[in-house]
Design a protein around this motif. Structure first.
Motif, mmCIF file in Angstrom:
data_model
loop_
_atom_site.group_PDB
_atom_site.id
_atom_site.type_symbol
_atom_site.label_atom_id
_atom_site.label_comp_id
_atom_site.label_asym_id
_atom_site.label_seq_id
_atom_site.Cartn_x
_atom_site.Cartn_y
_atom_site.Cartn_z
ATOM 1 N N ILE A 82 7.636 -0.307 -11.061
ATOM 2 C CA ILE A 82 6.704 0.791 -11.368
ATOM 3 C C ILE A 82 7.438 2.066 -11.774
ATOM 4 C CG2 ILE A 82 4.841 2.242 -10.442
ATOM 5 C CD1 ILE A 82 4.228 -0.020 -8.462
ATOM 6 N N SER A 101 4.586 5.727 -5.181
ATOM 7 C CA SER A 101 4.716 5.750 -6.640
ATOM 8 C C SER A 101 3.812 6.822 -7.239
ATOM 9 C CB SER A 101 4.360 4.376 -7.226
ATOM 10 O OG SER A 101 5.239 3.383 -6.742
ATOM 11 N N GLU A 102 2.611 6.926 -6.686
ATOM 12 C CA GLU A 102 1.683 7.965 -7.148
ATOM 13 C C GLU A 102 2.245 9.356 -6.837
ATOM 14 O OE1 GLU A 102 -3.041 9.252 -6.688
ATOM 15 O OE2 GLU A 102 -2.216 7.621 -5.484
ATOM 16 N N SER A 148 2.502 1.816 -3.371
ATOM 17 C CA SER A 148 1.543 2.379 -4.323
ATOM 18 C C SER A 148 1.369 3.875 -4.096
ATOM 19 C CB SER A 148 0.197 1.662 -4.175
ATOM 20 O OG SER A 148 -0.775 2.240 -5.010
ATOM 21 N N THR A 152 0.836 -1.210 0.000
ATOM 22 C CA THR A 152 0.000 0.000 0.000
ATOM 23 C C THR A 152 0.866 1.254 0.000
ATOM 24 O OG1 THR A 152 -1.774 -1.123 1.211
ATOM 25 C CG2 THR A 152 -1.778 1.283 1.251
#
Length: 214
Positions: free
Chosen positions: A148, A57-58, A54, A51
């Protein structure tokens, strides 16, 4: 959510019960309970790491990349060729960053003349360091993050190498999380490229013709 204190309390509870109870069977049951608690903890930590990865990365694409673009545009306007002067020359190890000397001098002059730019440049560098810390110290999932953002990270982070050089000398080490993450991910990129080139070379090897009846 399983926190470290809850896990510790649960394990202590099991061990205290074992202390007062006798019998091999009860001891085995207690060990199984400890294993279950530990497994649940690992699953929870794994989910939290995914989590967080993610979310980071955003943040990287939404916040850091636009800041890099802004800095890069400003440097280009001031006569610095990002591709030639920085990206093609920059090198890094876990303890050292190297940049083109003339490029370093130019950027230092800009930093001296433009306080607003200097603050933005320093802010971007600090943001990269904070971001990188999560992966270097294993808080977030480094392997997943590499898939990613790994290649883009290694392209973008080079923009701040001159400031890292400025902040480091023989007695001072700063922004080590950036250089370590860059080194680790860059080595993976080089390895992947080498394997790709090797496989392509194998496919392009001309196979000898097989003749029949000769």
């Amino acid at each position: 959510m399983w926190t470290s204190s809850i896990i510790s309390q649960s394990i202590n509870f099991v061990l205290e019960n074992l202390y007062y109870l006798s019998g091999i069977a009860l001891f085995i049951i207690g060990i199984k309970q400890i294993n279950i608690i530990t497994t649940q903890s690992k699953v929870t930590n794994r989910r939290e790491a995914v989590t967080l990865t993610s979310q980071l990365s955003e943040k990287f694409y939404k916040e850091l990349v636009p800041l890099v673009d802004e800095i890069e545009f400003y440097l280009i306007e001031n006569g610095i060729d990002i591709s030639k002067d920085l990206r093609d020359f920059a090198k890094a190890s876990k303890n050292k960053v190297v940049v083109n000397e003339s490029t370093f001098t130019k950027i230092m002059e800009i930093l001296s003349d433009d306080e607003t730019f200097a603050k933005k440049y320093l802010y971007l560098t600090n943001q990269f360091e904070a971001f990188s810390t999560n992966f270097v110290n294993g808080v977030a999932d480094t392997d997943l993050a590499y898939k990613i953002i790994g290649k883009v990270y290694c392209e973008e982070v080079i923009i701040i190498f001159p400031l890292i050089v400025l902040c480091n000398d023989e007695n001072t080490e700063m922004y080590t999380e950036i250089t370590e993450l860059y080194t680790n991910w860059r080595s993976l990129i080089i390895k992947e490229e080498a394997e790709k080139n090797f496989n392509e070379a194998k496919e392009n090897v001309v196979k000898p013709f097989k003749t029949i009846g000769v």
